[in-house]
Write an enzyme that holds these catalytic residues in place. Sequence first.
Site, mmCIF file in Angstrom:
data_model
loop_
_atom_site.group_PDB
_atom_site.id
_atom_site.type_symbol
_atom_site.label_atom_id
_atom_site.label_comp_id
_atom_site.label_asym_id
_atom_site.label_seq_id
_atom_site.Cartn_x
_atom_site.Cartn_y
_atom_site.Cartn_z
ATOM 1 N N TYR A 48 8.071 -6.974 -8.245
ATOM 2 C CA TYR A 48 7.742 -5.801 -7.450
ATOM 3 C C TYR A 48 7.531 -4.588 -8.362
ATOM 4 C CZ TYR A 48 8.385 -2.035 -4.017
ATOM 5 O OH TYR A 48 8.239 -0.919 -3.240
ATOM 6 N N THR A 52 0.820 -1.206 0.000
ATOM 7 C CA THR A 52 0.000 0.000 0.000
ATOM 8 C C THR A 52 0.858 1.262 0.000
ATOM 9 O OG1 THR A 52 -0.094 -0.269 2.373
ATOM 10 C CG2 THR A 52 -2.026 -0.949 1.150
ATOM 11 N N SER A 97 12.869 -6.278 10.134
ATOM 12 C CA SER A 97 13.606 -5.023 10.056
ATOM 13 C C SER A 97 14.660 -4.837 11.134
ATOM 14 C CB SER A 97 12.637 -3.848 10.098
ATOM 15 O OG SER A 97 12.526 -3.355 8.820
ATOM 16 N N ASP A 149 9.528 1.080 8.093
ATOM 17 C CA ASP A 149 10.307 0.330 9.087
ATOM 18 C C ASP A 149 10.943 1.258 10.114
ATOM 19 O OD1 ASP A 149 9.610 -1.677 7.417
ATOM 20 O OD2 ASP A 149 11.633 -2.070 6.655
HETATM 21 P P1 ADP Z 1 16.102 -7.068 7.888
HETATM 22 O O1 ADP Z 1 14.893 -7.489 7.120
HETATM 23 O O2 ADP Z 1 16.256 -7.873 9.137
HETATM 24 O O3 ADP Z 1 16.164 -5.599 8.101
HETATM 25 P P2 ADP Z 1 18.373 -6.491 6.260
HETATM 26 O O4 ADP Z 1 19.126 -7.303 5.275
HETATM 27 O O5 ADP Z 1 17.742 -5.229 5.818
HETATM 28 O O6 ADP Z 1 17.327 -7.476 6.961
HETATM 29 O O7 ADP Z 1 19.359 -6.086 7.450
HETATM 30 C C1 ADP Z 1 20.177 -7.035 8.047
HETATM 31 C C2 ADP Z 1 21.570 -6.432 8.235
HETATM 32 O O8 ADP Z 1 21.536 -5.488 9.327
HETATM 33 C C3 ADP Z 1 22.586 -7.471 8.659
HETATM 34 O O9 ADP Z 1 23.173 -8.101 7.537
HETATM 35 C C4 ADP Z 1 23.604 -6.621 9.417
HETATM 36 O O10 ADP Z 1 24.451 -5.937 8.538
HETATM 37 C C5 ADP Z 1 22.711 -5.587 10.109
HETATM 38 N N1 ADP Z 1 22.325 -6.088 11.452
HETATM 39 C C6 ADP Z 1 21.089 -6.359 11.889
HETATM 40 N N2 ADP Z 1 21.101 -6.818 13.162
HETATM 41 C C7 ADP Z 1 22.390 -6.821 13.547
HETATM 42 C C8 ADP Z 1 23.072 -7.200 14.748
HETATM 43 N N3 ADP Z 1 22.415 -7.675 15.796
HETATM 44 N N4 ADP Z 1 24.415 -7.071 14.773
HETATM 45 C C9 ADP Z 1 25.083 -6.609 13.703
HETATM 46 N N5 ADP Z 1 24.511 -6.250 12.560
HETATM 47 C C10 ADP Z 1 23.188 -6.354 12.459
HETATM 48 MG MG MG Z 2 16.135 -4.181 6.522
#
Ligand code: ADP
Ligand code: MG
Length: 378
Positions: free
Chosen positions: A219, A33, A122, A169
């Site tokens: 998408y 949306t 997220s 997010d």
């Molecule tokens: P999501 O859908 O969970 O947001 P993304 O690919 O957008 O997935 O983000 C994930 C990325 O965020 C990881 O690859 C890392 O770089 C960073 N990240 C998220 N959580 C952590 C954490 N606990 N420690 C270190 N990096 C993190």
């Molecule tokens: Mg993300």
Amino acid sequence: MKEQIQEQFKQRFGTDGVIYASAGRINLIGEHTDYNGGFVFPGAIDKYIMAEININGTDKVRVFSMDMDAYCEFGLNEEDAPQEQWARYIFGVCRETIKRGGTVKGFDTVFAGNVPLGAGLSSSAALESCFAFALNDLFNDNKIDKFELAKIGQSTEHNYCGVNCGIMDQFASVFGKKDCLMRLDCRSLEHEYFPFHPEGYKVVLLNSKVKHELVDSPYNKRRESCERVAATLGLDTLRDATYTMLADVRDKVSDEDYRRARFVIGEKQRVLDVCDALERGDYETVGRCMYETHDGLSRDYEVSCEELDYLNDVARECGVTGSRIMGGGFGGCTINLVKEDRYDNFIATAKEKFNAKYGHEPEVINVIISDGAHKVID
Ligand code: ADP
Ligand code: MG
């Protein structure tokens, strides 16, 4: 998690710092949306990123990631961008704060989290929002307003992480409030809190752990379909479209475009219906709308996949109140609203049947709607 961070911080930097946290999020309803000028309905969850931070009097940021078991050091100028992906989120937040006229100086930090990575909750927004909130508190007397903090996170994704995301997010992570979901109008950016007290129910995500690699082009195709129908109706977006208006152009648009638009129009109304239902504490209606969203995403918008449809079928069989795909589709999680007395059976059945069919169990992620970005300890 807090104690482990504190111990690690003391050991590495020999002092104590201030502790901040920010949350991952769910979206109860309102899918596809955002780019149609409609509504989304997220809430922050009890899975978060937590960071201890201390100003270090230098022009360097020194970061230890407990989950990556990795250390990184970087300066605050544009050319100082670190290589490590996880560190770029923090660097990006520093840079985007500075670009907006905010102050950021050197600091030491240790951080950790329990938002599952890449599961659609997220974790990246939680990470950005945690640091955006912290830098605002530590260096800027909290003068940067909350929406700007969310935009700092969003711009970090765009400019430093190569992810062209919307605002939902980061908005949810910054604005999240315990026991509240937030209706965000993606056109005006107005937002409103709604009570979410599902007593006697649980909210649980089932992560299919599959990702069908066709995400980008479908998408864009969905967006184009919506744009074509909006243009046929003489509108900027489908936000103000109705079923009657759509019926009037039935023979001017392709059958596929028609179905895409039918979903979007229905989904906008469902978000509003769910908000009304929550004000009455009517969780049965909320659940019914979730199933309708799933059906729309699966049949009209065609962004589901076999595994997600299967999890949805199992939810129906087990008498789950509401269940649907959460996120863009083609994999990831379903979000389920389930009565407590049906929970154990649902989880056991879903694990067993999914495993028998696809060779692995879905990951079970229970969530409670919680506060977004905040200071944990001074
Ligand atoms: P999501 O859908 O969970 O947001 P993304 O690919 O957008 O997935 O983000 C994930 C990325 O965020 C990881 O690859 C890392 O770089 C960073 N990240 C998220 N959580 C952590 C954490 N606990 N420690 C270190 N990096 C993190
Ligand atoms: Mg993300």
